[in-house]
Scaffold this motif. Structure first.
Motif, PDB file in Angstrom:
ATOM      1  N   ALA A  83      43.436  38.836  47.509  1.00  0.00           N
ATOM      2  CA  ALA A  83      44.863  38.943  47.869  1.00  0.00           C
ATOM      3  C   ALA A  83      45.481  37.593  48.272  1.00  0.00           C
ATOM      4  O   ALA A  83      46.563  37.245  47.791  1.00  0.00           O
ATOM      5  CB  ALA A  83      45.049  39.979  48.969  1.00  0.00           C
ATOM      6  N   PRO A  84      44.830  36.773  49.143  1.00  0.00           N
ATOM      7  CA  PRO A  84      45.459  35.487  49.511  1.00  0.00           C
ATOM      8  C   PRO A  84      45.721  34.580  48.306  1.00  0.00           C
ATOM      9  O   PRO A  84      46.740  33.902  48.230  1.00  0.00           O
ATOM     10  CB  PRO A  84      44.440  34.848  50.463  1.00  0.00           C
ATOM     11  N   GLN A  85      44.760  34.611  47.314  1.00  0.00           N
ATOM     12  CA  GLN A  85      44.943  33.784  46.111  1.00  0.00           C
ATOM     13  C   GLN A  85      46.103  34.310  45.269  1.00  0.00           C
ATOM     14  O   GLN A  85      46.932  33.540  44.771  1.00  0.00           O
ATOM     15  CB  GLN A  85      43.657  33.785  45.268  1.00  0.00           C
ATOM     16  N   ALA A  86      46.174  35.651  45.139  1.00  0.00           N
ATOM     17  CA  ALA A  86      47.262  36.262  44.349  1.00  0.00           C
ATOM     18  C   ALA A  86      48.613  35.893  44.943  1.00  0.00           C
ATOM     19  O   ALA A  86      49.565  35.594  44.216  1.00  0.00           O
ATOM     20  CB  ALA A  86      47.088  37.776  44.305  1.00  0.00           C
ATOM     21  N   HIS A  87      48.706  35.891  46.280  1.00  0.00           N
ATOM     22  CA  HIS A  87      49.983  35.576  46.943  1.00  0.00           C
ATOM     23  C   HIS A  87      50.282  34.077  46.897  1.00  0.00           C
ATOM     24  O   HIS A  87      51.431  33.683  46.726  1.00  0.00           O
ATOM     25  CB  HIS A  87      49.973  36.068  48.397  1.00  0.00           C
ATOM     26  N   VAL A  91      50.203  35.367  41.109  1.00  0.00           N
ATOM     27  CA  VAL A  91      49.636  35.742  39.808  1.00  0.00           C
ATOM     28  C   VAL A  91      49.067  37.151  39.875  1.00  0.00           C
ATOM     29  O   VAL A  91      48.641  37.608  40.932  1.00  0.00           O
ATOM     30  CB  VAL A  91      48.511  34.755  39.373  1.00  0.00           C
ATOM     31  N   LEU A  92      49.066  37.812  38.711  1.00  0.00           N
ATOM     32  CA  LEU A  92      48.564  39.187  38.625  1.00  0.00           C
ATOM     33  C   LEU A  92      47.641  39.278  37.411  1.00  0.00           C
ATOM     34  O   LEU A  92      48.062  38.970  36.288  1.00  0.00           O
ATOM     35  CB  LEU A  92      49.751  40.150  38.461  1.00  0.00           C
ATOM     36  N   THR A 140      53.010  42.139  45.061  1.00  0.00           N
ATOM     37  CA  THR A 140      53.187  42.860  46.339  1.00  0.00           C
ATOM     38  C   THR A 140      52.707  44.306  46.208  1.00  0.00           C
ATOM     39  O   THR A 140      52.051  44.842  47.097  1.00  0.00           O
ATOM     40  CB  THR A 140      54.673  42.825  46.763  1.00  0.00           C
ATOM     41  N   ARG A 141      53.016  44.937  45.049  1.00  0.00           N
ATOM     42  CA  ARG A 141      52.635  46.344  44.837  1.00  0.00           C
ATOM     43  C   ARG A 141      51.112  46.499  44.790  1.00  0.00           C
ATOM     44  O   ARG A 141      50.540  47.394  45.395  1.00  0.00           O
ATOM     45  CB  ARG A 141      53.261  46.827  43.524  1.00  0.00           C
ATOM     46  N   VAL A 142      50.437  45.580  44.093  1.00  0.00           N
ATOM     47  CA  VAL A 142      48.986  45.703  43.890  1.00  0.00           C
ATOM     48  C   VAL A 142      48.194  45.187  45.095  1.00  0.00           C
ATOM     49  O   VAL A 142      47.209  45.795  45.511  1.00  0.00           O
ATOM     50  CB  VAL A 142      48.567  44.944  42.605  1.00  0.00           C
TER      51      VAL A 142
END
Length: 560
Positions: A83-87, A91-92, A140-142
């Motif tokens: 999650a921290p990397q995605a934010h 990226v998704l 945010t959703r995932v």
């Protein structure tokens, strides 16, 4: 949409045949005027819709375009990225085939996302294009809301950090411990989020302070324990590729990092002090600074005056004001007005603050003898039309600038003086001949940056007579005028101010002023003649800002 990459998207739109060169020029002007991105201006003009633009971007980057962001990529994919990397990178993950992980990115142009994530995940990464707002919503959703650890949580973790640092190796080891890395990342994140211009790391005898400069004022953050100062500063030096072992001399470096999916540039300066190294990071965020004359809060006549001066075939245009008054931003905005295919622009800067497409920018390097004067001398052999010199600091630079302007070049530069007429006196004090100044100088713009009263908590009030007297205005002039101040609210950090407002004073050199300059007239005489010729002094522009409700009396009195 893709605010940072308007120039690239203009080229893509032309390449894909979405616009003609004439339409592209028109949209570019609209983008520069409104501050909207080129792609949004394209949509507003009805020349292309978002999916068409996104498809053209994907074709240009040779990657896939997703017209819709998957509602749920599935556990197997989402577990591949934390999650921290995605934010952080926004990226998704959408596909994992043939050993290649495909990610939808909010900013598919940001190559550092691929480089950094390939290194972290030890995987081959490919970015794909989708609507940036949908990508952000998908992350945010995932992965849930971005839960950056609070400063308090992180400070609690510092108990786990080994603080017994004796050698350089120990400090390096400390700097690579997880709580230190997370702490520095969080400070940078907070600074960018708060739209700070600088972050200060300051070691004192009994404490280690971290302060953010927001709208010209400093605000303190929760400080880490004093014994971790060397580890935190070492971490910043690691990020900016500076020598950790060298603590006796000042060092300068740069950090390029991704925060909330955007590439942010940070300029780093270290200074040895009595209690350790003080480090200041200047945040250079293109999305916050709009390099356009239209975006600067100046009156139309001043804008037109600047355009006329930079559009001339030769002459010198000087911007004056104290450090941090926005002189460089004004010069870049003026350069953008003439930054076309048929104009060669060269700049000498100490250091280069913003990289601008189409302009040759030279960083000054005193260690190898590349001074402003040396750069300027070389510029004349590079066949330029317009030259920008970061600052006229000495007689040699001033003489070459005059020579350049007299041989058919437009020269833009800055000086540190209190007002526009003072620039003439400063040049004479440097040793420049008055007849050369009168022959080459076209205009001087003096400016200040004031804090704007917060729109959320702006409140009208009746100021004291003493304060009104300090403004030195006619009682009739302020009859029926409203005065405002900011009460303080969460929006503005309880300061009553949010954002900044420019004050400007433009002195256009006419024949009468040229004659006075040649006669070495005092600054006061020059000022009087300039006002008679239509110059509005800084104080008068300040009154306009007060009456328009943009700023407070205190701010105007402080800066003019």
């Amino acid at each position: 949409m893709f605010d940072d990459h308007s120039d690239v998207i203009r080229d893509i739109a032309l390449e894909a045949g979405l616009v003609t060169p004439a339409q592209a020029e028109e949209i570019w002007e609209s983008h520069a005027t409104t501050g909207k991105s080129f792609s949004d201006s394209l949509v507003d003009a009805g020349l292309a819709d978002r999916p068409t633009i996104l498809q053209a971007i994907a074709d240009h980057l040779h990657v896939q375009f997703y017209s819709a962001v998957p509602a749920d990529p599935g556990d197997a994919l989402t577990k591949l990225i934390k999650a921290p990397q995605a934010h952080k990178y926004v990226v998704l993950p959408v596909a994992d085939e043939a050993g290649k992980l495909t990610l939808l990115a909010k900013d598919p142009f940001n190559s550092s996302v691929v480089n950094e994530l390939s290194f972290i995940l030890q995987r081959e990464i490919e970015l794909a294009v989708a609507d940036p707002s949908q990508v952000e919503a998908g992350v945010t959703r995932v992965y849930g809301e971005a839960t950056s650890a609070s400063m308090e949580d992180l400070l609690g973790e510092f108990g786990e950090v080994d603080t017994a640092a004796v050698t350089d190796e120990d400090v390096t080891k400390q700097a690579s411990q997880a709580p230190i890395i997370r702490f520095v990342d969080l400070v940078l994140q907070e600074g960018v989020k708060a739209k700070a211009s600088d972050i200060h790391f300051e070691p004192f005898e009994t404490e280690f302070r971290i302060r953010l400069r927001i709208d010209g004022s400093l605000y303190e953050m929760a400080p880490p324990p004093k014994n971790l100062a060397s580890a935190v500063i070492a971490r910043v030096k690691v990020l900016s590729s500076l020598n950790i072992a060298e603590r006796r001399v000042p060092q300068d470096g740069r950090i390029k990092t991704t925060i909330s999916g955007r590439q942010i540039d940070l300029r780093v300066s270290t200074l040895p002090t009595q209690f350790g190294e003080s480090v200041v990071l200047r945040i250079l965020d293109k999305t916050v600074v709009n390099l356009s004359l239209e975006a600067l809060s100046m009156q139309d006549d001043i804008k037109e005056g600047i355009r006329a001066m930079v559009g001339r075939p030769n002459g010198i245009f000087i911007v004056t004001g104290p450090t941090g008054s926005g002189k460089t931003t004004t010069l870049y905005s003026a350069l953008r007005e003439v930054n076309t295919e048929d104009v060669k622009i060269l700049t000498a800067e100490d250091p280069v603050e913003y990289e601008v497409e189409g302009i040759m920018q030279v960083p000054i390097n005193h260690q190898v003898g590349l001074t402003f004067a040396a750069a300027l001398r070389s510029f004349l052999r590079q066949d330029p039309d317009t030259i920008m010199v970061g600052e006229i600091r000495d007689l040699e630079t001033a003489q070459i600038a005059v020579q350049a302007s007299l041989t058919g070049h437009v020269v833009l530069s800055t000086l540190h003086t209190n007002d526009a007429p003072g620039a003439v006196t400063r040049l004479i004090d440097m040793g420049l001949e008055p007849f050369l100044i009168s022959a080459s100088l076209e205009g001087v713009l003096a400016q200040r940056l004031l804090r704007r009263v917060c729109k959320t908590c702006r409140t009208p009030y009746e100021p004291d007579k003493d304060v009104i007297n300090m403004l030195d205005v006619d009682a009739l002039e302020i009859a029926n005028k409203k005065f405002y101040y900011g009460k303080g609210c969460p929006d503005c950090n309880r300061s009553g101010y949010k954002g900044r407002q420019g004050l400007f004073e433009l002195m256009t050199i006419n024949d009468q002023l040229r004659s006075l300059i040649t006669q070495k007239a005092p600054t006061l005489v020059l000022k009087q003649k300039a006002i008679e010729s239509g110059m509005r002094p800084l104080r008068e522009d300040g009154l306009r800002c007060i009456f328009d409700g943009h700023t407070s009396i205190e701010e105007v009195l402080k800066y003019t």
